[in-house]
Structure formats: C-alpha cells, structure tokens
Design a protein around this motif. Structure first.
Motif, PDB file in Angstrom:
ATOM      1  N   ASP A 226     -12.261  11.144  -9.327  1.00 22.01           N
ATOM      2  CA  ASP A 226     -13.596  10.558  -9.356  1.00 22.01           C
ATOM      3  C   ASP A 226     -13.789   9.687 -10.600  1.00 22.01           C
ATOM      4  N   LYS A 227     -12.704   8.919 -10.922  1.00 22.52           N
ATOM      5  CA  LYS A 227     -12.720   8.083 -12.119  1.00 22.52           C
ATOM      6  C   LYS A 227     -12.215   6.690 -11.743  1.00 22.52           C
ATOM      7  N   PRO A 228     -13.110   5.741 -11.456  1.00 22.03           N
ATOM      8  CA  PRO A 228     -12.684   4.393 -11.075  1.00 22.03           C
ATOM      9  C   PRO A 228     -11.802   3.761 -12.157  1.00 22.03           C
ATOM     10  N   ARG A 229     -10.845   2.954 -11.723  1.00 24.36           N
ATOM     11  CA  ARG A 229      -9.964   2.286 -12.685  1.00 24.36           C
ATOM     12  C   ARG A 229      -9.464   0.984 -12.074  1.00 24.36           C
ATOM     13  N   SER A 230      -8.991   0.079 -12.936  1.00 22.18           N
ATOM     14  CA  SER A 230      -8.399  -1.174 -12.483  1.00 22.18           C
ATOM     15  C   SER A 230      -6.970  -1.257 -12.988  1.00 22.18           C
ATOM     16  N   ILE A 231      -6.078  -1.769 -12.137  1.00 28.23           N
ATOM     17  CA  ILE A 231      -4.652  -1.825 -12.458  1.00 28.23           C
ATOM     18  C   ILE A 231      -4.160  -3.256 -12.300  1.00 28.23           C
ATOM     19  N   PRO A 232      -3.446  -3.779 -13.296  1.00 31.42           N
ATOM     20  CA  PRO A 232      -2.862  -5.114 -13.152  1.00 31.42           C
ATOM     21  C   PRO A 232      -1.775  -5.107 -12.072  1.00 31.42           C
ATOM     22  N   MET A 233      -1.669  -6.208 -11.360  1.00 33.15           N
ATOM     23  CA  MET A 233      -0.648  -6.321 -10.314  1.00 33.15           C
ATOM     24  C   MET A 233       0.633  -6.930 -10.884  1.00 33.15           C
ATOM     25  N   THR A 234       1.762  -6.358 -10.519  1.00 31.69           N
ATOM     26  CA  THR A 234       3.026  -7.017 -10.819  1.00 31.69           C
ATOM     27  C   THR A 234       3.158  -8.211  -9.867  1.00 31.69           C
ATOM     28  N   LYS A 235       4.107  -9.084 -10.157  1.00 31.44           N
ATOM     29  CA  LYS A 235       4.318 -10.238  -9.277  1.00 31.44           C
ATOM     30  C   LYS A 235       4.665  -9.793  -7.858  1.00 31.44           C
ATOM     31  N   LYS A 236       5.444  -8.697  -7.762  1.00 30.01           N
ATOM     32  CA  LYS A 236       5.835  -8.193  -6.437  1.00 30.01           C
ATOM     33  C   LYS A 236       4.617  -7.716  -5.662  1.00 30.01           C
ATOM     34  N   VAL A 237       3.764  -6.935  -6.309  1.00 33.80           N
ATOM     35  CA  VAL A 237       2.573  -6.397  -5.646  1.00 33.80           C
ATOM     36  C   VAL A 237       1.645  -7.538  -5.234  1.00 33.80           C
ATOM     37  N   ARG A 238       1.435  -8.487  -6.138  1.00 34.75           N
ATOM     38  CA  ARG A 238       0.552  -9.629  -5.830  1.00 34.75           C
ATOM     39  C   ARG A 238       1.091 -10.400  -4.622  1.00 34.75           C
ATOM     40  N   GLY A 239       2.398 -10.625  -4.604  1.00 33.03           N
ATOM     41  CA  GLY A 239       3.009 -11.371  -3.501  1.00 33.03           C
ATOM     42  C   GLY A 239       2.843 -10.643  -2.174  1.00 33.03           C
ATOM     43  N   ILE A 240       3.061  -9.321  -2.181  1.00 30.13           N
ATOM     44  CA  ILE A 240       2.931  -8.540  -0.948  1.00 30.13           C
ATOM     45  C   ILE A 240       1.492  -8.568  -0.438  1.00 30.13           C
ATOM     46  N   LEU A 241       0.536  -8.352  -1.331  1.00 30.53           N
ATOM     47  CA  LEU A 241      -0.861  -8.291  -0.913  1.00 30.53           C
ATOM     48  C   LEU A 241      -1.363  -9.656  -0.443  1.00 30.53           C
ATOM     49  N   LEU A 242      -0.899 -10.729  -1.091  1.00 28.87           N
ATOM     50  CA  LEU A 242      -1.272 -12.078  -0.648  1.00 28.87           C
ATOM     51  C   LEU A 242      -0.704 -12.361   0.737  1.00 28.87           C
ATOM     52  N   ALA A 243       0.554 -11.991   0.947  1.00 23.82           N
ATOM     53  CA  ALA A 243       1.196 -12.235   2.239  1.00 23.82           C
ATOM     54  C   ALA A 243       0.500 -11.451   3.347  1.00 23.82           C
ATOM     55  N   ARG A 244       0.083 -10.246   3.041  1.00 20.08           N
ATOM     56  CA  ARG A 244      -0.550  -9.404   4.050  1.00 20.08           C
ATOM     57  C   ARG A 244      -1.975  -9.889   4.359  1.00 20.08           C
ATOM     58  N   GLN A 245      -2.558 -10.666   3.457  1.00 23.64           N
ATOM     59  CA  GLN A 245      -3.902 -11.181   3.685  1.00 23.64           C
ATOM     60  C   GLN A 245      -3.920 -12.181   4.844  1.00 23.64           C
ATOM     61  N   ALA A 246      -2.766 -12.714   5.168  1.00 25.59           N
ATOM     62  CA  ALA A 246      -2.690 -13.680   6.265  1.00 25.59           C
ATOM     63  C   ALA A 246      -3.061 -13.042   7.603  1.00 25.59           C
ATOM     64  N   GLY A 247      -2.985 -11.719   7.660  1.00 24.46           N
ATOM     65  CA  GLY A 247      -3.330 -11.030   8.895  1.00 24.46           C
ATOM     66  C   GLY A 247      -4.823 -11.000   9.168  1.00 24.46           C
ATOM     67  N   ASP A 248      -5.624 -11.495   8.227  1.00 24.38           N
ATOM     68  CA  ASP A 248      -7.078 -11.600   8.385  1.00 24.38           C
ATOM     69  C   ASP A 248      -7.740 -10.235   8.582  1.00 24.38           C
ATOM     70  N   TRP A 249      -7.141  -9.179   8.010  1.00 24.42           N
ATOM     71  CA  TRP A 249      -7.774  -7.864   8.011  1.00 24.42           C
ATOM     72  C   TRP A 249      -8.628  -7.730   6.759  1.00 24.42           C
ATOM     73  N   PHE A 250      -9.559  -6.786   6.770  1.00 30.08           N
ATOM     74  CA  PHE A 250     -10.406  -6.608   5.588  1.00 30.08           C
ATOM     75  C   PHE A 250      -9.708  -5.766   4.520  1.00 30.08           C
ATOM     76  N   LYS A 251      -8.545  -5.197   4.867  1.00 38.64           N
ATOM     77  CA  LYS A 251      -7.761  -4.478   3.877  1.00 38.64           C
ATOM     78  C   LYS A 251      -6.275  -4.722   4.130  1.00 38.64           C
ATOM     79  N   PRO A 252      -5.440  -4.590   3.089  1.00 39.89           N
ATOM     80  CA  PRO A 252      -4.023  -4.944   3.219  1.00 39.89           C
ATOM     81  C   PRO A 252      -3.249  -4.094   4.226  1.00 39.89           C
ATOM     82  N   PHE A 253      -3.512  -2.779   4.259  1.00 40.12           N
ATOM     83  CA  PHE A 253      -2.707  -1.893   5.099  1.00 40.12           C
ATOM     84  C   PHE A 253      -3.525  -1.309   6.233  1.00 40.12           C
ATOM     85  N   THR A 254      -2.944  -1.361   7.426  1.00 38.87           N
ATOM     86  CA  THR A 254      -3.647  -0.901   8.622  1.00 38.87           C
ATOM     87  C   THR A 254      -3.112   0.433   9.127  1.00 38.87           C
TER      88      THR A 254
END
Length: 334
Positions: A226-254
């Motif tokens: 119950d402790k919100p936090r923010s995490i920097p993305m590595t280049k790999k994570v950013r690339g994966i999440l950007l690529a998955r955004q092309a699916g036009d879902w409201f979240k990366p993983f279905t």
C-alpha cells in the motif's frame, strides 16, 4: 406490564425495562407460569450483564459476532480488511463459534494442528495467528498466548542471465499452438518483470495512463505494501511497452495471472527444472534486486525500487553482495 397474551395462539409476551433498556418480545410459552419464568431468567441475565465491564461483556461474545464487529470497527477501511475477515471466519470453522474467553492456548494449538495436518505452510498459519491476535486485542481479551511460528527463510532463487534468455526464447520463438498463442506475450512480461522487479500483479494491472513517457517512469499505485512508487524504465522495458501500445489496449498486458503462470510452468518443464521448486515467476523480482546490488546500488535504494515496507525486508538480499565484508577483512589484514 409484565407478561400478557397476544395473538390468536395466545402466546405470552414479556414487556419490561432494565436500566433503560426495554425488552418486548414473545416468551414462546402458552402458560402464564412458564412465561413468567422466561421473563425472570431474561431480567436476571440483563441485570448481570449490566453490571459487567466492557471487557467482561466482550469475553462472553461469540466469535462470529466478534469477527463482524472487528470488521466494522477496524478492518472495513483497510485494503486487506475483507481478507482478514474471511481468514477469521475460516479460523472459526476450525475452532467453532465459541465465546472469546474460550480462545485459550489449547484452542489455538488445536487450530494450528488442523492447519498443519491439511498441508498449510508456516507463513499462512502465521496469517491465521496474526488475525486472531488482532481480533482478541481489539476486544481487550488476552492474546499473549498466541505465538507466531518461525518461518523458514529458505534460499533466494535468482535466475542466471542464461536462464532468463532461455525462458524468453522458449516463450517467444517456439512455434506455439492456438492454445499457447499468448506465450509470446508472456515472454514480454518476463523481460519487464526482471528489469523492473515488480510483483506480477503490479505489471498485469499496469495501465498506460500510469506510464509517463516524458519522464521515463512507470507508477505503481496499488500494491501489497500500500505504498505507491515510480520506477524508471530501462531501454528494454520502454521498448516493450511502446511496442505493445500498438495494440490499442488501455494496458500493456492482456493475459491474466493464471495464463502467465501456465506459460512459465511450460518453459520450466522444457528446461527440466520441474524439481526446482524455487524456480517461480517471483524469482524474477529476486533477480532484479540481486542485479541492482551487483552493480553497486545500496540497500536503501533497492528498498525504494522494490517498494518494500521496511529495510528489514530488503536486508535478506544483503548476504548476496558480501563485498563490504571482504573490504572489512582486508582492513583487518592491514
């Protein structure tokens, strides 16, 4: 008015007050003599209870009533309040709906024995015990006789780079059947988990609105601690999440948690690691923590990265990076 007849069946009712508390209900009796006995017993009970302290009244309270009161007064507004209530109700199934004063040392030992016999592990048993302690304390009843069991810390399973690559390759590059069509998505999930150290539920529930592309941060708002936090993305994570955004879902993983676990177990079987009970998806979180320490990141920063509630939780990784101890030994040599 004491007792009187009411209704076609001529059932006797009682109507009286004790210390300002009025009682008006059926005695369930058809003769005045029996009705007056019921009335007398009820009056005596109320007079006795009226002379009791709050703690003494709570001691006579049935466990089922105590659970509901604890939920309403303490657990209801907590994130895991409903879980605590259900856990207490399962404990009641084991020991019975007894007054709180009857929850003694032997009662708790019988509950623990039943849990152990059914194969429940120490950590889960401790959750039962902690819940019962909280309930008794809330109602000012003795709770010191409830002792948590010592939990086996076990070893911390960390994936080697080769194991990580193998899991991802099996999930992404194998020619999967229709039933396994979501396995490549699980491969992306594995890579995100190992580079963020997030819990599986945190990433599966992540929404694109929680990703700040300008600041390169993902925000975890709801989590175990119950402790919100923010995490920097590595280049790999950013690339994966950007690529998955092309699916036009409201979240990366279905996929859901069961599909993720199924895909992981499939790859574990093909790696012939069925007997390695520590080779689970949560090991990816351990792997991230260990890699951070290997690169010289201090324990406090790792604590904030993983979202641990206390530094003591993070300290279990400390022995995996004994460089400071080596430096200390060299100082003694000097």
């Amino acid at each position: 008015m004491a007792v009187y007849k009411r209704g076609d069946k001529a059932v006797f009712y009682m109507n009286f007050s004790v210390d300002g508390v009025r009682v008006s209900r059926s005695t369930g009796k058809f003769s005045k003599r029996e009705a007056k006995l019921v009335e007398a017993v009820e009056k005596k009970r109320m007079m006795v209870e009226g002379a009791l302290s709050q703690r003494e009244r709570a001691a006579r309270m049935l466990l089922s009533i105590a659970i509901q009161k604890t939920y309403d007064e303490r657990w209801k507004d907590n994130k895991d309040g409903l879980k605590a209530k259900r856990l207490a109700e399962r404990a009641m199934d084991l020991i019975g709906d007894i007054p709180l004063c009857k929850i003694e040392d032997q009662t708790i030992k019988r509950m623990v024995k039943k849990l152990e016999d059914s194969g429940v592990k120490g950590a889960t048993i401790n959750r039962y015990l902690a819940t019962m302690k909280t309930l008794l304390r809330h109602h000012q009843q003795p709770w010191e006789h409830i002792k948590l069991k010592k939990e086996s810390k076990g070893r911390i399973r960390v994936l080697s780079k080769e194991e990580e690559i193998t899991v991802v390759r099996l999930l992404r590059d194998t020619d999967h059947s229709t039933k396994r069509s979501y396995y490549p998505e699980a491969a992306d999930l594995v890579e995100v988990l190992v580079d963020t150290g997030c819990r599986l539920s945190e990433i599966l529930n992540l929404k694109y609105e929680d990703i700040n592309w300008d600041n390169n941060l993902i925000s975890i708002w709801i989590n175990k601690g119950d402790k919100p936090r923010s995490i920097p993305m590595t280049k790999k994570v950013r690339g994966i999440l950007l690529a998955r955004q092309a699916g036009d879902w409201f979240k990366p993983f279905t996929i859901d948690i069961y599909q993720a676990q199924k895909a992981w177990n499939w790859s574990r079987k093909r790696m012939m690691l069925d007997d390695d009970r520590e080779f689970v998806m949560h090991a990816l979180r351990h792997t991230c923590a260990t890699r951070l320490l290997d690169r010289g990141i201090d324990l406090y920063t790792v604590k904030e990265w993983l979202g641990h509630s206390t530094i003591q939780v993070t300290e279990r990784y400390a022995h995996l990076k004994p460089d400071k101890l080596v430096t200390a030994a060299e100082a003694l040599e000097t």
